[in-house]
Motif scaffolding. Structure first.
Motif, PDB file in Angstrom:
ATOM      1  N   ASN A   6      24.479 -37.101 -12.928  1.00  0.00           N
ATOM      2  CA  ASN A   6      23.188 -36.827 -12.309  1.00  0.00           C
ATOM      3  C   ASN A   6      23.315 -36.489 -10.835  1.00  0.00           C
ATOM      4  N   ASP A  34      18.728 -35.133 -18.910  1.00  0.00           N
ATOM      5  CA  ASP A  34      17.358 -34.627 -18.961  1.00  0.00           C
ATOM      6  C   ASP A  34      16.943 -34.143 -17.580  1.00  0.00           C
ATOM      7  N   GLY A  35      16.273 -33.047 -17.532  1.00  0.00           N
ATOM      8  CA  GLY A  35      15.835 -32.486 -16.265  1.00  0.00           C
ATOM      9  C   GLY A  35      16.824 -31.498 -15.681  1.00  0.00           C
ATOM     10  N   GLU A  36      17.966 -31.369 -16.285  1.00  0.00           N
ATOM     11  CA  GLU A  36      18.976 -30.451 -15.768  1.00  0.00           C
ATOM     12  C   GLU A  36      18.573 -28.996 -15.944  1.00  0.00           C
ATOM     13  N   THR A  37      17.716 -28.705 -16.901  1.00  0.00           N
ATOM     14  CA  THR A  37      17.264 -27.333 -17.089  1.00  0.00           C
ATOM     15  C   THR A  37      16.523 -26.850 -15.852  1.00  0.00           C
ATOM     16  N   ALA A  38      15.642 -27.675 -15.325  1.00  0.00           N
ATOM     17  CA  ALA A  38      14.893 -27.301 -14.126  1.00  0.00           C
ATOM     18  C   ALA A  38      15.835 -27.125 -12.940  1.00  0.00           C
ATOM     19  N   ARG A  39      16.807 -28.002 -12.810  1.00  0.00           N
ATOM     20  CA  ARG A  39      17.777 -27.908 -11.714  1.00  0.00           C
ATOM     21  C   ARG A  39      18.597 -26.629 -11.860  1.00  0.00           C
TER      22      ARG A  39
END
Length: 54
Positions: A6, A34-39
């Motif tokens: 992360n 989770d949330g890595e797509t946005a990053r």
């Protein structure tokens, strides 16, 4: 290891330090990404913006 992932550490390096293959590491720790797509989208957008300005 989830903290390292992360924080943005390269999965290959995390796997090496953990004594895992990358595929095992990602299978076990995929839930913490989770949330890595946005990053990832932000990183691509930033790179494209710099390329256009170049």
């Amino acid at each position: 290891m989830s903290l390292w992932l992360n924080a943005g550490m390269d999965p290959a390096e995390v796997a090496r330090r953990a004594g895992h293959s990358v595929s095992v590491l990602l299978r076990v720790y995929a839930k913490c990404l989770d949330g890595e797509t946005a990053r990832a989208n932000r990183l691509v957008d930033d790179a494209l913006s710099r390329w256009r300005e170049g």
